[in-house]
Scaffold this motif. Structure first.
Motif, PDB file in Angstrom:
ATOM      1  N   UNK A   1       0.842  -1.179   0.000  1.00 31.37           N
ATOM      2  CA  UNK A   1       0.000   0.000   0.000  1.00 31.37           C
ATOM      3  C   UNK A   1       0.885   1.239   0.000  1.00 31.37           C
ATOM      4  N   UNK A   2       0.571   2.209  -0.842  1.00 29.23           N
ATOM      5  CA  UNK A   2       1.378   3.416  -0.899  1.00 29.23           C
ATOM      6  C   UNK A   2       1.077   4.333   0.284  1.00 29.23           C
ATOM      7  N   UNK A   3       2.106   5.104   0.653  1.00 26.95           N
ATOM      8  CA  UNK A   3       1.966   6.027   1.768  1.00 26.95           C
ATOM      9  C   UNK A   3       1.079   7.193   1.346  1.00 26.95           C
ATOM     10  N   UNK A   4       0.106   7.505   2.175  1.00 26.10           N
ATOM     11  CA  UNK A   4      -0.826   8.584   1.873  1.00 26.10           C
ATOM     12  C   UNK A   4      -0.262   9.881   2.435  1.00 26.10           C
ATOM     13  N   UNK A   5      -0.120  10.928   1.603  1.00 25.16           N
ATOM     14  CA  UNK A   5       0.387  12.215   2.099  1.00 25.16           C
ATOM     15  C   UNK A   5      -0.526  12.786   3.190  1.00 25.16           C
ATOM     16  N   UNK A   6       0.063  13.507   4.117  1.00 29.07           N
ATOM     17  CA  UNK A   6      -0.688  14.039   5.259  1.00 29.07           C
ATOM     18  C   UNK A   6      -1.863  14.937   4.851  1.00 29.07           C
ATOM     19  N   UNK A   7      -1.703  15.875   3.891  1.00 31.68           N
ATOM     20  CA  UNK A   7      -2.879  16.684   3.488  1.00 31.68           C
ATOM     21  C   UNK A   7      -4.020  15.823   2.945  1.00 31.68           C
ATOM     22  N   UNK A   8      -3.677  14.773   2.197  1.00 37.20           N
ATOM     23  CA  UNK A   8      -4.695  13.866   1.675  1.00 37.20           C
ATOM     24  C   UNK A   8      -5.374  13.139   2.813  1.00 37.20           C
ATOM     25  N   UNK A   9      -4.588  12.665   3.776  1.00 41.96           N
ATOM     26  CA  UNK A   9      -5.149  11.955   4.934  1.00 41.96           C
ATOM     27  C   UNK A   9      -6.127  12.857   5.690  1.00 41.96           C
ATOM     28  N   UNK A  10      -5.763  14.123   5.886  1.00 45.55           N
ATOM     29  CA  UNK A  10      -6.664  15.056   6.597  1.00 45.55           C
ATOM     30  C   UNK A  10      -7.974  15.227   5.841  1.00 45.55           C
ATOM     31  N   UNK A  11      -7.884  15.377   4.505  1.00 43.95           N
ATOM     32  CA  UNK A  11      -9.113  15.522   3.713  1.00 43.95           C
ATOM     33  C   UNK A  11      -9.965  14.265   3.783  1.00 43.95           C
ATOM     34  N   UNK A  12      -9.332  13.090   3.757  1.00 39.87           N
ATOM     35  CA  UNK A  12     -10.085  11.841   3.823  1.00 39.87           C
ATOM     36  C   UNK A  12     -10.809  11.700   5.158  1.00 39.87           C
ATOM     37  N   UNK A  13     -10.173  12.125   6.237  1.00 38.79           N
ATOM     38  CA  UNK A  13     -10.837  12.085   7.548  1.00 38.79           C
ATOM     39  C   UNK A  13     -12.015  13.061   7.557  1.00 38.79           C
ATOM     40  N   UNK A  14     -11.831  14.239   6.966  1.00 41.06           N
ATOM     41  CA  UNK A  14     -12.937  15.204   6.884  1.00 41.06           C
ATOM     42  C   UNK A  14     -14.094  14.627   6.073  1.00 41.06           C
ATOM     43  N   UNK A  15     -13.776  13.949   4.975  1.00 32.34           N
ATOM     44  CA  UNK A  15     -14.822  13.338   4.148  1.00 32.34           C
ATOM     45  C   UNK A  15     -15.543  12.257   4.948  1.00 32.34           C
ATOM     46  N   UNK A  16     -14.793  11.445   5.692  1.00 34.63           N
ATOM     47  CA  UNK A  16     -15.419  10.407   6.517  1.00 34.63           C
ATOM     48  C   UNK A  16     -16.402  11.026   7.508  1.00 34.63           C
ATOM     49  N   UNK A  17     -15.991  12.101   8.173  1.00 36.70           N
ATOM     50  CA  UNK A  17     -16.881  12.775   9.135  1.00 36.70           C
ATOM     51  C   UNK A  17     -18.099  13.367   8.432  1.00 36.70           C
ATOM     52  N   UNK A  18     -17.888  13.938   7.263  1.00 39.73           N
ATOM     53  CA  UNK A  18     -18.986  14.510   6.484  1.00 39.73           C
ATOM     54  C   UNK A  18     -19.990  13.426   6.084  1.00 39.73           C
ATOM     55  N   UNK A  19     -19.478  12.260   5.680  1.00 36.78           N
ATOM     56  CA  UNK A  19     -20.360  11.170   5.238  1.00 36.78           C
ATOM     57  C   UNK A  19     -21.183  10.593   6.379  1.00 36.78           C
TER      58      UNK A  19
END
Length: 142
Positions: A1-19
């Motif tokens: 699995x490729x390493x996810x950049x920190x800004x991407x990780x933050x956006x993904x967590x925000x999307x999870x909370x939004x969903x």
């Protein structure tokens, strides 16, 4: 699995909370980008980092997307079915305040152990989980 950049990780967590509050069964990258305030192409790129299947013209399945994001970001479901184990290192004022187990009830975390360098402090403190001297971290944590 490729390493996810920190800004991407933050956006993904925000999307999870939004969903978590999303009522429909599908969502498009345009709807997510409107929430995040970025381009929808960036949302699709973030999802490709996470290993999400490409969306179709009518969007992504919300439940499938939440499951992928939860596993990639290490976010625990609100129902507590997959709680993350953790420990508290340093039982000074802040660490001692965290000994109250009710603090972690809704967090998705389960405190399994506490560590401190002062053995005297460990003898007088009470908690619902085991307290250890800091010298035992390497043996207890695994």
């Amino acid at each position: 699995m490729k390493k996810i950049p920190e800004p991407t990780r933050r956006r993904l967590v925000q999307v999870f909370q939004f969903l978590s509050g999303w009522k429909k069964s599908r969502i498009t990258s345009a709807e997510i980008s409107a929430f995040l305030g970025c381009k929808d192409s960036l949302v699709r790129r973030d999802f490709s980092f996470a290993g999400c299947a490409p969306g179709v013209s009518n969007g992504y399945d919300v439940e499938a997307l939440k499951n992928v994001l939860a596993s990639v970001c290490g976010v625990c479901p609100a129902d507590g079915t997959a709680r993350k184990k953790c420990c508290i290192v340093g039982l000074g004022r802040l660490g001692a305040a965290l000994l109250d187990d009710s603090f972690f009830e809704e967090s998705g975390f389960s405190v399994e152990a506490g560590f401190d360098s002062s053995v005297n402090r460990l003898e007088i403190m009470r908690s619902t989980f085991e307290l250890y001297p800091a010298s035992r971290i390497e043996t207890v944590v695994p």
